[in-house]
Scaffold this motif. Structure first.
Motif, PDB file in Angstrom:
ATOM      1  N   ALA A  50       0.819  -1.206   0.000  1.00 40.78           N
ATOM      2  CA  ALA A  50       0.000   0.000   0.000  1.00 40.78           C
ATOM      3  C   ALA A  50       0.858   1.264   0.000  1.00 40.78           C
ATOM      4  N   LYS A  51       2.062   1.177   0.554  1.00 43.21           N
ATOM      5  CA  LYS A  51       2.983   2.310   0.534  1.00 43.21           C
ATOM      6  C   LYS A  51       3.615   2.497  -0.838  1.00 43.21           C
ATOM      7  N   GLY A  52       3.408   1.526  -1.732  1.00 43.50           N
ATOM      8  CA  GLY A  52       4.007   1.589  -3.054  1.00 43.50           C
ATOM      9  C   GLY A  52       5.416   1.051  -3.089  1.00 43.50           C
ATOM     10  N   LYS A  53       5.806   0.276  -2.054  1.00 48.04           N
ATOM     11  CA  LYS A  53       7.172  -0.226  -1.926  1.00 48.04           C
ATOM     12  C   LYS A  53       7.345  -1.642  -2.454  1.00 48.04           C
ATOM     13  N   LEU A  54       6.252  -2.375  -2.634  1.00 49.42           N
ATOM     14  CA  LEU A  54       6.334  -3.768  -3.058  1.00 49.42           C
ATOM     15  C   LEU A  54       5.304  -4.061  -4.138  1.00 49.42           C
ATOM     16  N   PRO A  55       5.649  -4.898  -5.122  1.00 50.70           N
ATOM     17  CA  PRO A  55       4.633  -5.387  -6.057  1.00 50.70           C
ATOM     18  C   PRO A  55       3.791  -6.471  -5.382  1.00 50.70           C
ATOM     19  N   GLU A  56       2.751  -6.930  -6.060  1.00 48.10           N
ATOM     20  CA  GLU A  56       1.853  -7.908  -5.453  1.00 48.10           C
ATOM     21  C   GLU A  56       2.509  -9.272  -5.263  1.00 48.10           C
ATOM     22  N   ALA A  57       3.384  -9.669  -6.164  1.00 50.20           N
ATOM     23  CA  ALA A  57       3.870 -11.059  -6.210  1.00 50.20           C
ATOM     24  C   ALA A  57       4.419 -11.583  -4.885  1.00 50.20           C
ATOM     25  N   HIS A 139      -5.816   4.852  -4.172  1.00 54.64           N
ATOM     26  CA  HIS A 139      -6.371   6.149  -3.785  1.00 54.64           C
ATOM     27  C   HIS A 139      -5.294   7.062  -3.198  1.00 54.64           C
ATOM     28  N   ALA A 140      -4.442   6.515  -2.320  1.00 52.11           N
ATOM     29  CA  ALA A 140      -3.413   7.346  -1.693  1.00 52.11           C
ATOM     30  C   ALA A 140      -2.433   7.908  -2.710  1.00 52.11           C
ATOM     31  N   SER A 141      -2.179   7.157  -3.763  1.00 53.78           N
ATOM     32  CA  SER A 141      -1.229   7.632  -4.782  1.00 53.78           C
ATOM     33  C   SER A 141      -1.771   8.843  -5.537  1.00 53.78           C
ATOM     34  N   GLU A 142      -3.092   9.067  -5.452  1.00 54.08           N
ATOM     35  CA  GLU A 142      -3.709  10.191  -6.162  1.00 54.08           C
ATOM     36  C   GLU A 142      -4.150  11.308  -5.223  1.00 54.08           C
ATOM     37  N   ALA A 143      -4.218  11.029  -3.919  1.00 50.55           N
ATOM     38  CA  ALA A 143      -4.763  11.987  -2.962  1.00 50.55           C
ATOM     39  C   ALA A 143      -3.761  13.093  -2.629  1.00 50.55           C
ATOM     40  N   ALA A 164       4.402   7.849   2.806  1.00 47.33           N
ATOM     41  CA  ALA A 164       5.112   7.277   1.663  1.00 47.33           C
ATOM     42  C   ALA A 164       4.514   7.721   0.330  1.00 47.33           C
ATOM     43  N   GLN A 165       3.210   8.004   0.344  1.00 45.92           N
ATOM     44  CA  GLN A 165       2.533   8.409  -0.892  1.00 45.92           C
ATOM     45  C   GLN A 165       2.410   9.929  -1.026  1.00 45.92           C
ATOM     46  N   ASP A 166       3.140  10.656  -0.179  1.00 47.21           N
ATOM     47  CA  ASP A 166       3.173  12.126  -0.231  1.00 47.21           C
ATOM     48  C   ASP A 166       1.798  12.761  -0.052  1.00 47.21           C
ATOM     49  N   VAL A 167       0.996  12.163   0.816  1.00 51.93           N
ATOM     50  CA  VAL A 167      -0.293  12.752   1.175  1.00 51.93           C
ATOM     51  C   VAL A 167      -0.082  13.667   2.379  1.00 51.93           C
ATOM     52  N   ASP A 168      -0.523  14.909   2.271  1.00 54.71           N
ATOM     53  CA  ASP A 168      -0.433  15.856   3.382  1.00 54.71           C
ATOM     54  C   ASP A 168      -1.488  15.461   4.409  1.00 54.71           C
ATOM     55  N   ALA A 169      -1.070  14.745   5.473  1.00 53.88           N
ATOM     56  CA  ALA A 169      -2.044  14.109   6.366  1.00 53.88           C
ATOM     57  C   ALA A 169      -1.958  14.610   7.800  1.00 53.88           C
ATOM     58  N   LYS A 170      -3.111  14.618   8.454  1.00 53.64           N
ATOM     59  CA  LYS A 170      -3.232  14.874   9.880  1.00 53.64           C
ATOM     60  C   LYS A 170      -3.614  13.558  10.552  1.00 53.64           C
ATOM     61  N   ASN A 226     -13.365  18.870  18.136  1.00 51.96           N
ATOM     62  CA  ASN A 226     -13.267  20.257  18.587  1.00 51.96           C
ATOM     63  C   ASN A 226     -13.886  21.227  17.584  1.00 51.96           C
ATOM     64  N   GLY A 227     -14.498  20.684  16.522  1.00 51.78           N
ATOM     65  CA  GLY A 227     -15.101  21.519  15.498  1.00 51.78           C
ATOM     66  C   GLY A 227     -14.134  21.979  14.425  1.00 51.78           C
ATOM     67  N   GLU A 228     -12.878  21.539  14.513  1.00 49.38           N
ATOM     68  CA  GLU A 228     -11.892  21.915  13.496  1.00 49.38           C
ATOM     69  C   GLU A 228     -12.143  21.129  12.209  1.00 49.38           C
ATOM     70  N   ARG A 229     -11.933  21.786  11.072  1.00 46.83           N
ATOM     71  CA  ARG A 229     -12.114  21.158   9.763  1.00 46.83           C
ATOM     72  C   ARG A 229     -10.741  20.881   9.150  1.00 46.83           C
ATOM     73  N   TYR A 230     -10.563  19.637   8.695  1.00 45.59           N
ATOM     74  CA  TYR A 230      -9.324  19.242   8.026  1.00 45.59           C
ATOM     75  C   TYR A 230      -9.663  18.714   6.634  1.00 45.59           C
ATOM     76  N   GLU A 231      -9.101  19.365   5.624  1.00 40.70           N
ATOM     77  CA  GLU A 231      -9.329  18.881   4.259  1.00 40.70           C
ATOM     78  C   GLU A 231      -8.760  17.465   4.149  1.00 40.70           C
ATOM     79  N   SER A 232      -9.530  16.568   3.558  1.00 38.56           N
ATOM     80  CA  SER A 232      -9.091  15.171   3.480  1.00 38.56           C
ATOM     81  C   SER A 232      -9.831  14.439   2.361  1.00 38.56           C
ATOM     82  N   ASP A 233      -9.187  14.320   1.212  1.00 35.10           N
ATOM     83  CA  ASP A 233      -9.791  13.501   0.159  1.00 35.10           C
ATOM     84  C   ASP A 233      -9.402  12.034   0.320  1.00 35.10           C
TER      85      ASP A 233
END
Length: 414
Positions: A50-57, A139-143, A164-170, A226-233
């Motif tokens: 999921a981090k994009g570090k390994l293929p499926e095999a 999804h993470a690779s595009e978010a 790992a997927q360069d998502v700006d995350a909280k 706390n009512g704070e809004r965080y953008e998160s696709d």
């Protein structure tokens, strides 16, 4: 007569049980039923995929041919609807009836859904199966922005995937630190710094109260407590598991936040065993019921259950010191035994990336956490297995190199 065994679940517990049963009972009929569409894979490695570090095999462990070569009947995409324990029958969604002499329940769990608005929206992910990992990786690779909920061992996997997927995350945490039941402030801060280095920002005294969606039903933002809004696709949630035992309703199966089993993996029902994440097993070291979700523990439980299923009497008890490692940071992390319970503990920070905690019950080591230096794990696990009383010597377990002979010295002098 030929014995017949049915195993519900093809994770490591179910698969190792099937392999052991074949070794113990060469002529037995063995059926493995799973609702997943693929055979056993490595749940430890799916986070690297999921981090994009390994293929499926490399993640697949068993192809379908593996079962055929061992004369094990594997039924994929098959849902068990109910079990008749009196008739010794398993019923499936396709109307099939599987008769058994002994039954193993090894179905694990399903990630719990957050009890908030829009928690089932597109873009809100739970991380458990290989199929989950595929959806998360894509999804993470595009978010661009993300939020993680769940300050535990699965939550940090989701946070690392965002990094790992360069998502700006909280990373929203309800308490004041990550895994606050096992780490003190100093230990947790090492993890917090590691998250920040990956581009994931911890947010404390927080949590998700609502997800905001667009006109297409996809998540776009998270409103915290706390009512704070965080953008998160992209949203990753890991708040625990609901154990998959619905098909056992009405059987009288004893449950208590999991399926209750003894040290032989036997449930309270005749000829019904359980193994893996969903068990509340009798821990012969703690001398009480316990739970553990590690890969090694599930594998051992499956093997122990199978040996007892194949024998006329219980022949082997489950006795295991588990461990769980995290490999997302520049420093290693390992928890072992039962680090979140006990009546006493000692901790020490050795450097900015090295910390140790040892947990005790009645003067005996029962678990702990190692950050940075994992070398002490073998000696600490040995102390757990031996149930050695270290009362009055606990601080010696914080020495950079643990000397078990030094621990023994006071006892020898008495």
């Amino acid at each position: 007569m030929t014995e017949s065994y049915v195993i519900i679940g093809d994770g490591i517990a179910g698969s190792s049980a099937a392999e052991t049963l074949r070794e113990e009972s060469p002529d037995a009929e063995i059926t493995v039923v799973t609702d997943e569409g693929e055979a056993l894979y490595n749940r430890i490695l799916i986070k690297e995929f999921a981090k994009g570090k390994l293929p499926e095999a490399p993640i697949s462990i068993h192809e379908e041919d593996w079962y055929g070569e061992r004369d094990i009947d594997l039924s994929l995409n098959t849902y068990v609807t109910d079990v008749d324990v009196d008739a010794h029958e398993v019923h499936t969604h396709e109307g099939d009836t599987l008769a058994y002499d002994k039954l193993l329940v090894a179905t694990g769990g399903t990630p719990a859904q957050l009890p908030v608005d829009n928690s089932d929206a597109d873009g809100v992910h739970h991380f458990w199966t290989f199929q989950d990992a595929r959806a998360i990786q894509e999804h993470a690779s595009e978010a661009d922005t993300g939020v993680i909920i769940g300050a535990g061992l699965l939550g940090i996997d989701l946070a690392a995937i965002c990094g790992a997927q360069d998502v700006d995350a909280k990373y929203l945490m309800r308490g004041d630190s990550w895994w606050r039941y096992a780490l003190n402030e100093e230990g947790a801060e090492i993890i917090h710094d590691g998250l920040r280095e990956k581009g994931v920002e911890p947010v404390f005294q927080s949590g998700a109260d609502e997800f905001v969606t667009d006109d297409d039903g996809s998540v776009v933002a998270t409103i915290d407590s706390n009512g704070e809004r965080y953008e998160s696709d992209f949203v990753g949630a890991a708040i625990g598991l609901d154990f998959n035992v619905e098909f056992m309703q009405g059987t009288g199966l004893e449950t208590d936040d999991g399926v209750v089993v003894d040290e032989y993996m036997q449930t309270n029902l005749e000829d019904v065993y359980a193994a893996g994440d969903l068990t509340q097993f009798y821990d012969t070291i703690l001398d009480e019921q316990a739970q553990n979700g590690s890969w090694g523990s599930a594998k051992e439980q499956g093997q122990v259950a199978a040996k007892n299923m194949a024998a006329d009497d219980e022949v082997e008890s489950f006795r295991w010191v588990s461990s769980y490692s995290i490999t997302h940071f520049d420093f290693p992390f390992l928890s072992f035994g039962h680090p979140t319970i006990g009546d006493d503990s000692v901790e020490r920070k050795y450097s900015d990336t090295e910390w140790r905690r040892v947990v005790f019950k009645d003067g005996k080591v029962i678990g702990g956490v190692l950050i940075g230096d994992l070398a002490p794990q073998s000696k600490l696990k040995q102390l757990i297995r031996e149930e050695r009383d270290v009362s009055g010597q606990k601080e010696l377990l914080l020495e950079e190199e643990i000397d078990l002979d030094q621990l023994d010295a006071p006892a020898q002098e008495q």
